[in-house]
Motif scaffolding. Structure first.
Motif: not given
Length: 347
Positions: A131-132, A135, A139
């Protein structure tokens, strides 16, 4: 779709630059959640019942054979007994294999049950990392696909192309070479010169054993633009030219082969209708400057809506020739000078 004037065609290299985008990296892969082990349950023992039945049938068969003993069917009796015992033996072995298989499943289930909490814990950790990473990836993609970054990427490609481009072969026409010119070409050429553009006439580029003759060449650094000025019909005999060809509702330009040649060989093309050159002269000149600016900055060129007019078909060109349509916009002095020039050539 009906083609409209002005027509803009970019060279293959510039088209590729204007539609290029930064490479997008692969997205991170989500971890696979471990499945909860499935308990195989207790052994059903269905095979054991079948074995008992087979043993009973075997015993009954043997008793029956001895009670009905007859020397003539002794061999048959012996074979039947052997067959029944063999079948019983096979069923016993199958039962043993079935029990062993079930026990293996039980052992595997117990092992997976023991390891499952560790796998689930590792999955939760991997999921947090994923999940990190997702993200960060989103970006990065938003940054790569942003209009400013895409424009910067294309500008880098343009500068690279500009520093290494191979210029097409452009030759001077011979003095005795006959070049067909429309009445607007010299008029527009002079205006482009006055406006500070680096323009050329009487040039040619080879195609096999023949040549194509650009109406006007505008050269700005590495950008070479073939300016074409299209008349609907020939002033000599009214023959339709530069018209739309229609095939099953699909329209294409009669100059398609010429356009393709110039685009393949590193020329940009702007086609004006002769009517636009005389009635919207300043707009046509502005469009050339805008086109150069767009290409230099790696931006897709666009044409103002108010400048667009429909391209003519062959039938319309015939009609206009009969009506002497060109006389409605070609200035009298230019048209008269052109007529005198054609007469002198004929003489």
């Amino acid at each position: 779709m009906i083609i409209k004037y002005p027509e803009i065609y970019c060279s293959n290299e510039i088209c590729e630059i204007l539609h290029s985008c930064p490479d997008i990296p692969e997205a991170p892969q989500a971890p696979i959640e471990p499945k909860s082990p499935i308990n195989p349950g207790e052994y059903s023992g269905n095979g054991q019942g079948i074995n008992i039945i087979m043993m009973i049938i075997s015993i009954i068969g043997i008793i029956y054979c001895f009670r009905s003993y007859d020397g003539d069917n002794m061999v048959t009796m012996i074979l039947c007994c052997i067959g029944l015992f063999f079948l019983s033996w096979v069923m016993i072995k199958l039962e043993e294999a079935s029990k062993e298989s079930h026990q293996n499943k039980v052992d595997k289930y117990e092992e997976e049950t023991r390891l499952y909490p560790k796998k689930l814990h590792q999955y939760q950790k991997d999921l947090e990392v994923y999940e990190q990473n997702l993200q960060e990836y989103n970006k990065l993609i938003a940054r790569l696909e942003s209009p400013d970054n895409v424009l910067s990427f294309r500008q880098q490609l343009f500068r690279k192309w500009e520093s290494s481009r191979e210029f097409p072969v452009i030759l001077d026409c011979e003095e005795d070479e006959t070049i067909k010119k429309g009445v607007s070409e010299d008029y527009f050429f002079n205006l482009l010169q006055i406006n500070g553009l680096n323009v050329y006439q009487n040039k040619k580029t080879p195609i096999g054993g023949k040549y194509y003759y650009p109406d006007i060449l505008v050269i700005h650094g590495s950008i070479i633009i073939d300016i074409e000025i299209d008349e609907p019909y020939s002033g000599n005999d009214g023959t339709p030219i530069h018209y739309l060809c229609e095939n099953y509702g699909i329209y294409s330009s009669s100059d398609e082969n010429r356009n393709n040649f110039f685009c393949r060989n590193g020329f940009e093309i702007i086609r004006f209708a002769e009517e636009q050159i005389f009635l919207h002269t300043n707009d046509c000149i502005s469009l050339i400057f805008q086109f150069i600016s767009s290409i230099s900055n790696s931006v897709e060129p666009c044409i103002p809506e108010e400048l667009l007019i429909d391209k003519w078909t062959k039938d319309i060109a015939h009609k206009w020739a009969y009506q002497r349509f060109r006389n409605t916009y070609v200035p009298y002095e230019i048209g008269r000078a052109s007529c005198r020039e054609r007469v002198s050539e004929a003489v």
